[in-house]
Enzyme design. Structure first.
Site, PDB file in Angstrom:
ATOM      1  N   ASP A   9      -4.303  -7.569  -2.275  1.00  0.00           N
ATOM      2  CA  ASP A   9      -3.157  -7.260  -3.146  1.00  0.00           C
ATOM      3  C   ASP A   9      -2.890  -8.554  -3.923  1.00  0.00           C
ATOM      4  O   ASP A   9      -2.613  -9.592  -3.329  1.00  0.00           O
ATOM      5  CB  ASP A   9      -1.964  -6.890  -2.252  1.00  0.00           C
ATOM      6  CG  ASP A   9      -0.679  -6.781  -3.052  1.00  0.00           C
ATOM      7  OD1 ASP A   9       0.306  -6.254  -2.499  1.00  0.00           O
ATOM      8  OD2 ASP A   9      -0.661  -7.208  -4.226  1.00  0.00           O
ATOM      9  N   ILE A  10      -3.013  -8.508  -5.222  1.00  0.00           N
ATOM     10  CA  ILE A  10      -2.960  -9.742  -6.027  1.00  0.00           C
ATOM     11  C   ILE A  10      -1.647 -10.507  -5.825  1.00  0.00           C
ATOM     12  O   ILE A  10      -1.598 -11.724  -5.984  1.00  0.00           O
ATOM     13  CB  ILE A  10      -3.205  -9.430  -7.520  1.00  0.00           C
ATOM     14  CG1 ILE A  10      -3.631 -10.697  -8.276  1.00  0.00           C
ATOM     15  CG2 ILE A  10      -1.991  -8.774  -8.194  1.00  0.00           C
ATOM     16  CD1 ILE A  10      -4.259 -10.453  -9.619  1.00  0.00           C
ATOM     17  N   GLY A  31       1.756   0.075 -11.120  1.00  0.00           N
ATOM     18  CA  GLY A  31       0.514  -0.649 -10.759  1.00  0.00           C
ATOM     19  C   GLY A  31       0.737  -2.121 -10.462  1.00  0.00           C
ATOM     20  O   GLY A  31       1.712  -2.513  -9.819  1.00  0.00           O
ATOM     21  N   ASP A  33       1.590  -4.442 -12.493  1.00  0.00           N
ATOM     22  CA  ASP A  33       2.812  -4.888 -13.183  1.00  0.00           C
ATOM     23  C   ASP A  33       4.025  -4.706 -12.262  1.00  0.00           C
ATOM     24  O   ASP A  33       4.808  -5.627 -12.024  1.00  0.00           O
ATOM     25  CB  ASP A  33       2.960  -4.029 -14.455  1.00  0.00           C
ATOM     26  CG  ASP A  33       3.856  -4.697 -15.497  1.00  0.00           C
ATOM     27  OD1 ASP A  33       4.049  -4.109 -16.562  1.00  0.00           O
ATOM     28  OD2 ASP A  33       4.341  -5.811 -15.229  1.00  0.00           O
TER      29      ASP A  33
HETATM   30  N1  APR Z   1      -3.305  -5.967  -6.595  1.00  0.00           N
HETATM   31  C1  APR Z   1      -4.515  -5.949  -7.211  1.00  0.00           C
HETATM   32  N2  APR Z   1      -4.935  -4.940  -7.994  1.00  0.00           N
HETATM   33  C2  APR Z   1      -4.105  -3.879  -8.131  1.00  0.00           C
HETATM   34  C3  APR Z   1      -2.815  -3.819  -7.525  1.00  0.00           C
HETATM   35  C4  APR Z   1      -2.436  -4.933  -6.727  1.00  0.00           C
HETATM   36  N3  APR Z   1      -1.244  -4.979  -6.113  1.00  0.00           N
HETATM   37  N4  APR Z   1      -2.229  -2.640  -7.889  1.00  0.00           N
HETATM   38  C5  APR Z   1      -3.117  -1.991  -8.670  1.00  0.00           C
HETATM   39  N5  APR Z   1      -4.238  -2.730  -8.810  1.00  0.00           N
HETATM   40  C6  APR Z   1      -5.449  -2.408  -9.557  1.00  0.00           C
HETATM   41  C7  APR Z   1      -5.645  -0.962  -9.911  1.00  0.00           C
HETATM   42  O1  APR Z   1      -6.298  -0.294  -8.835  1.00  0.00           O
HETATM   43  C8  APR Z   1      -6.563  -1.074 -11.121  1.00  0.00           C
HETATM   44  O2  APR Z   1      -7.906  -1.212 -10.701  1.00  0.00           O
HETATM   45  O3  APR Z   1      -5.351  -3.081 -10.814  1.00  0.00           O
HETATM   46  C9  APR Z   1      -6.119  -2.384 -11.784  1.00  0.00           C
HETATM   47  C10 APR Z   1      -5.271  -2.180 -13.032  1.00  0.00           C
HETATM   48  O4  APR Z   1      -4.420  -1.068 -12.834  1.00  0.00           O
HETATM   49  P1  APR Z   1      -2.926  -0.952 -13.514  1.00  0.00           P
HETATM   50  O5  APR Z   1      -1.996  -1.765 -12.756  1.00  0.00           O
HETATM   51  O6  APR Z   1      -2.652   0.495 -13.659  1.00  0.00           O
HETATM   52  O7  APR Z   1      -3.090  -1.638 -14.961  1.00  0.00           O
HETATM   53  P2  APR Z   1      -3.702  -1.052 -16.291  1.00  0.00           P
HETATM   54  O8  APR Z   1      -4.773  -0.056 -16.039  1.00  0.00           O
HETATM   55  O9  APR Z   1      -4.026  -2.260 -17.114  1.00  0.00           O
HETATM   56  O10 APR Z   1      -2.479  -0.261 -16.936  1.00  0.00           O
HETATM   57  C11 APR Z   1      -1.384  -1.029 -17.395  1.00  0.00           C
HETATM   58  O11 APR Z   1       0.192   0.322 -16.233  1.00  0.00           O
HETATM   59  O12 APR Z   1       1.576  -0.540 -14.663  1.00  0.00           O
HETATM   60  C12 APR Z   1       1.507  -0.172 -15.967  1.00  0.00           C
HETATM   61  O13 APR Z   1       3.091  -1.570 -17.090  1.00  0.00           O
HETATM   62  C13 APR Z   1       1.715  -1.336 -16.880  1.00  0.00           C
HETATM   63  O14 APR Z   1       1.819   0.045 -18.821  1.00  0.00           O
HETATM   64  C14 APR Z   1       0.998  -0.847 -18.099  1.00  0.00           C
HETATM   65  C15 APR Z   1      -0.195  -0.113 -17.525  1.00  0.00           C
END
Ligand code: APR
Length: 328
Positions: A9-10, A31, A33
């Site tokens: 988890d980042i 996600g 964010d």
């Molecule tokens: N740690 C690491 N990686 C993660 C985590 C975490 N806690 N949560 C999710 N991921 C992974 C997801 O599985 C995916 O592979 O990060 C990658 C990016 O996923 P998203 O968070 O959905 O980001 P993105 O696809 O760039 O979409 C961005 O989603 O959350 C909203 O505000 C954000 O509108 C924006 C959009």
């Protein structure tokens, strides 16, 4: 190891900076964010409010607040629309601009999620390939420890085609039960050497007899430095391609009897684009042999036989087959 793919988890990663896959408002979301804002606390949102948003492909930096990371670099990935709307270039810009900021702030470690590979629908294997190639190029010119943090366990990262052909290679060559009388690695390696000594015809890619005789008592370090010289490559180019950092390489260089780990020896074989026999020789100098009853070895063999020396693709494959990656 300059680039590592880790599963975590980042928000838990203790890097100088973690990268947020944000949206252009920078005011939070789901996600990554959502997770980052939750872990950092409300002050992060306060600081983001003052940034006036962020364009797709751009990056902005804030403090990390309650996160273990000192900074958060916010970048906005492209929404996948089939691949003909400049998505790849925008994704490349996300990584490049985030790395630029990290360099500007003289950060030593940075962790990326797979930007756009979640809600924004970018195919995971393409997203990972882009991340790896931009980061790999950056690492040829810069010293930084970079992590790609994969969150979902079964993120399909390899293209199905590549996954399938590696699987076939393993199925064709893997010896799953230990042979009754298992030669130890020295015997296995000596067998390989003797086979060479008595191979009458110089097969394509095999070393000549005097090559073998003259270099029998060479150490790993001596052979490595000789090969770098013979291939007229720069040392820095070789150790960066091997994904080994400068400190580690100078340790090897300054100790004629240095004994590397098997994965380090293999990483140098890949960086030097050795063929299978040369690879076995280099391994033998470090006291190792490739074995048919080891999936890790078979995957390396697959890539060498297919003359694919892209260490990041090899690490992706090792990772996809739940093997350790080529690391120190
Ligand atoms: N740690 C690491 N990686 C993660 C985590 C975490 N806690 N949560 C999710 N991921 C992974 C997801 O599985 C995916 O592979 O990060 C990658 C990016 O996923 P998203 O968070 O959905 O980001 P993105 O696809 O760039 O979409 C961005 O989603 O959350 C909203 O505000 C954000 O509108 C924006 C959009």
């Amino acid at each position: 190891m300059p680039l590592e793919i880790i599963r975590n988890d980042i928000t838990k990663v203790k890097a100088d900076a973690i990268v947020n896959a944000a949206n252009s408002s920078l005011l939070g979301g789901g996600g990554v964010d959502g997770a980052i804002h939750l872990a950092a606390g409300p002050e992060l949102l306060e600081e983001c409010r003052g940034l006036g948003g962020c364009r797709v492909g751009e990056a902005k930096i804030t403090k990390g607040y309650n996160l273990p990371a000192k900074y958060v670099i916010h970048t906005v990935g492209p929404i996948w629309q089939g691949g003909n709307n400049n998505e790849e270039q925008l994704l490349i810009d996300c990584y490049k601009n985030s790395l630029e900021l990290a360099r500007e702030y003289q950060l030593e470690t940075i962790a990326f999620p797979l930007i756009s590979a979640g809600a924004y629908g970018y195919p995971k294997d393409k997203a990972l390939r882009t991340a790896i190639s931009v980061i790999g190029d950056f690492l040829l010119e810069n010293d930084m420890a970079i992590f790609i943090v994969v969150y979902d366990k079964n993120a399909v990262m390899l293209s199905e085609k590549l996954f399938k052909s590696i699987k076939e290679y393993i199925d064709d060559n893997y010896i799953d039960e230990q042979p009754k009388y298992r030669r130890n690695i020295y015997e296995e390696a000596q067998m390989h050497l003797m086979e060479d000594l008595y191979t009458p015809v110089k097969k394509q890619g095999k070393r000549s007899l005097d090559d073998i005789i003259n270099n029998l008592d060479e150490t790993f370090t001596e052979m490595l430095l000789r090969l770098i010289h013979e291939k007229s490559m720069k040392e820095s180019e070789v150790y960066k391609k091997a994904n080994v950092d400068r400190k580690h390489f100078s340790k090897i260089r300054n100790d004629v009897n240095y004994n590397p780990k098997k994965t380090t020896a293999l990483a140098f074989a890949i960086a030097l684009k050795l063929n299978l026999d040369e690879t076995k020789d280099l391994l033998l100098k470090a006291g190792y042999a490739l074995s048919r009853s080891n999936k890790f070895d078979l995957i390396i063999e697959y890539f060498i036989e297919s003359k694919n020396y892209d260490i990041f693709e090899i690490n992706e494959a090792l990772y996809a087959f739940h093997q350790k990656t080529l690391r120190e």
